[in-house]
Enzyme design. Structure first.
Site, PDB file in Angstrom:
ATOM      1  N   ASP A 178       9.259   6.484   8.715  1.00 24.16           N
ATOM      2  CA  ASP A 178       8.795   6.091  10.045  1.00 24.16           C
ATOM      3  C   ASP A 178       7.723   7.091  10.454  1.00 24.16           C
ATOM      4  OD1 ASP A 178       8.732   4.321  12.142  1.00 24.16           O
ATOM      5  OD2 ASP A 178      10.288   5.327  13.291  1.00 24.16           O
ATOM      6  N   GLY A 216      -4.899   1.871  12.130  1.00 17.98           N
ATOM      7  CA  GLY A 216      -4.194   2.431  13.290  1.00 17.98           C
ATOM      8  C   GLY A 216      -5.100   3.299  14.156  1.00 17.98           C
ATOM      9  N   ARG A 266       1.632  11.410   5.811  1.00 19.49           N
ATOM     10  CA  ARG A 266       2.424  10.612   4.864  1.00 19.49           C
ATOM     11  C   ARG A 266       2.439  11.293   3.495  1.00 19.49           C
ATOM     12  NH1 ARG A 266       1.937   6.173   7.004  1.00 19.49           N
ATOM     13  NH2 ARG A 266      -0.308   6.354   6.857  1.00 19.49           N
ATOM     14  N   ASP A 302      -6.715   6.012  13.355  1.00 22.93           N
ATOM     15  CA  ASP A 302      -7.618   6.859  12.575  1.00 22.93           C
ATOM     16  C   ASP A 302      -8.976   7.145  13.239  1.00 22.93           C
ATOM     17  OD1 ASP A 302      -5.837   7.392  10.585  1.00 22.93           O
ATOM     18  OD2 ASP A 302      -6.638   5.937   9.167  1.00 22.93           O
ATOM     19  N   ASN A 353       0.841  -1.207   0.000  1.00 26.09           N
ATOM     20  CA  ASN A 353       0.000   0.000   0.000  1.00 26.09           C
ATOM     21  C   ASN A 353       0.867   1.244   0.000  1.00 26.09           C
ATOM     22  OD1 ASN A 353      -2.443  -1.345   0.073  1.00 26.09           O
ATOM     23  ND2 ASN A 353      -2.323  -1.575   2.299  1.00 26.09           N
TER      24      ASN A 353
HETATM   25  P1  IMP Z   1       4.613   3.093  10.296  1.00 27.68           P
HETATM   26  O1  IMP Z   1       5.921   3.717  10.672  1.00 27.68           O
HETATM   27  O2  IMP Z   1       4.051   3.631   9.011  1.00 27.68           O
HETATM   28  O3  IMP Z   1       4.659   1.586  10.338  1.00 27.68           O
HETATM   29  O4  IMP Z   1       3.555   3.531  11.410  1.00 27.68           O
HETATM   30  C1  IMP Z   1       3.705   3.164  12.778  1.00 27.68           C
HETATM   31  C2  IMP Z   1       2.359   3.131  13.466  1.00 27.68           C
HETATM   32  O5  IMP Z   1       1.800   4.456  13.517  1.00 27.68           O
HETATM   33  C3  IMP Z   1       1.301   2.294  12.782  1.00 27.68           C
HETATM   34  O6  IMP Z   1       1.387   0.944  13.171  1.00 27.68           O
HETATM   35  C4  IMP Z   1       0.011   2.944  13.267  1.00 27.68           C
HETATM   36  O7  IMP Z   1      -0.322   2.491  14.573  1.00 27.68           O
HETATM   37  C5  IMP Z   1       0.394   4.397  13.369  1.00 27.68           C
HETATM   38  N1  IMP Z   1       0.039   5.100  12.112  1.00 27.68           N
HETATM   39  C6  IMP Z   1       0.883   5.432  11.093  1.00 27.68           C
HETATM   40  N2  IMP Z   1       0.225   6.077  10.114  1.00 27.68           N
HETATM   41  C7  IMP Z   1      -1.067   6.142  10.526  1.00 27.68           C
HETATM   42  C8  IMP Z   1      -2.243   6.699   9.920  1.00 27.68           C
HETATM   43  O8  IMP Z   1      -2.254   7.236   8.809  1.00 27.68           O
HETATM   44  N3  IMP Z   1      -3.374   6.570  10.645  1.00 27.68           N
HETATM   45  C9  IMP Z   1      -3.419   5.973  11.870  1.00 27.68           C
HETATM   46  N4  IMP Z   1      -2.369   5.435  12.455  1.00 27.68           N
HETATM   47  C10 IMP Z   1      -1.187   5.523  11.789  1.00 27.68           C
END
Ligand code: IMP
Length: 195
Positions: free
Chosen positions: A69, A150, A178, A152, A12
């Site tokens: 990250d 996550g 992001r 959201d 994704n």
């Molecule tokens: P990662 O670094 O993209 O793997 O994000 C780490 C953690 O942050 C994820 O496992 C989610 O719990 C939270 N997270 C990251 N991006 C989002 C988002 O767009 N919405 C909600 N939670 C997020």
């Protein structure tokens, strides 16, 4: 084609990024370069963790690389869960448990300000760069919405009446942390001479 490794196996994320990069960039996943081991993420900041992943690939495989990250930073909790967002309530990375833990910690707290922050670390021919995308908002008291992932359902972005989980994914993807980090990163690549 200009080969660039994205230090992830999350398709994704790969699709979201590849749509925004210059056409002559060939994105490679970790699996595609034969990196099957888990890359360590041992630091206390998003910046250091993203750099650690990108350096690992650059040093071990000699390929230009970027890594991301993301964390949710809550002001009243001194920036927690931050780098611990994925497994805030334990190793099983369960979103509902993570949200429940956060809601409990904020139960009697009025300051609900929070932000999602994505850091992208890029290493291009040995040069290191960081891009920082932020979505400001607040943590509401109950979960709303079924979309997204996550945290959201409890994150209300500033200026909107719907949580990230209630709004259409397309809309979230136009205002998210992001998206903003990827946009800065993509604009930087476009500004270079090779593209
Ligand atoms: P990662 O670094 O993209 O793997 O994000 C780490 C953690 O942050 C994820 O496992 C989610 O719990 C939270 N997270 C990251 N991006 C989002 C988002 O767009 N919405 C909600 N939670 C997020």
């Amino acid at each position: 084609m200009f080969k660039l490794v994205f230090a992830t196996n999350n398709l994704n994320k790969l699709n979201e990024v590849s749509n925004m990069l210059p056409e002559n960039v060939e994105l490679l996943t970790l699996e595609q370069i034969g990196c099957l081991e888990d890359i360590p993420e041992t630091h206390d900041t998003l910046e250091e963790n993203a750099l650690q992943k990108a350096r690992y690939v650059y040093e071990k495989y000699g390929l230009n690389c970027f890594a991301d990250d993301t964390g949710l930073e809550v002001d009243a909790l001194d920036g927690r869960p931050g780098v611990h967002s994925a497994h805030y309530a334990g190793d099983q990375r369960d979103s509902h448990n993570n949200m429940d833990k956060l809601l409990k910690e904020l139960e009697h707290i009025d300051n609900r300000n929070a932000r999602f922050r994505t850091v992208i670390a890029l290493i291009l021919d040995g040069e290191e760069l960081l891009f920082n995308g932020i979505a400001e908002g607040e943590i509401i008291k109950e979960k709303h919405g079924e979309g997204g992932f996550g945290y959201d359902p409890i994150f209300l972005p500033e200026g909107y009446q719907q949580t990230f989980a209630q709004m259409p994914l397309k809309q979230k993807n136009q205002i998210s942390h992001r998206y903003k980090a990827i946009k800065m990163f993509a604009d930087y690549l476009m500004s270079l001479n090779y593209f």
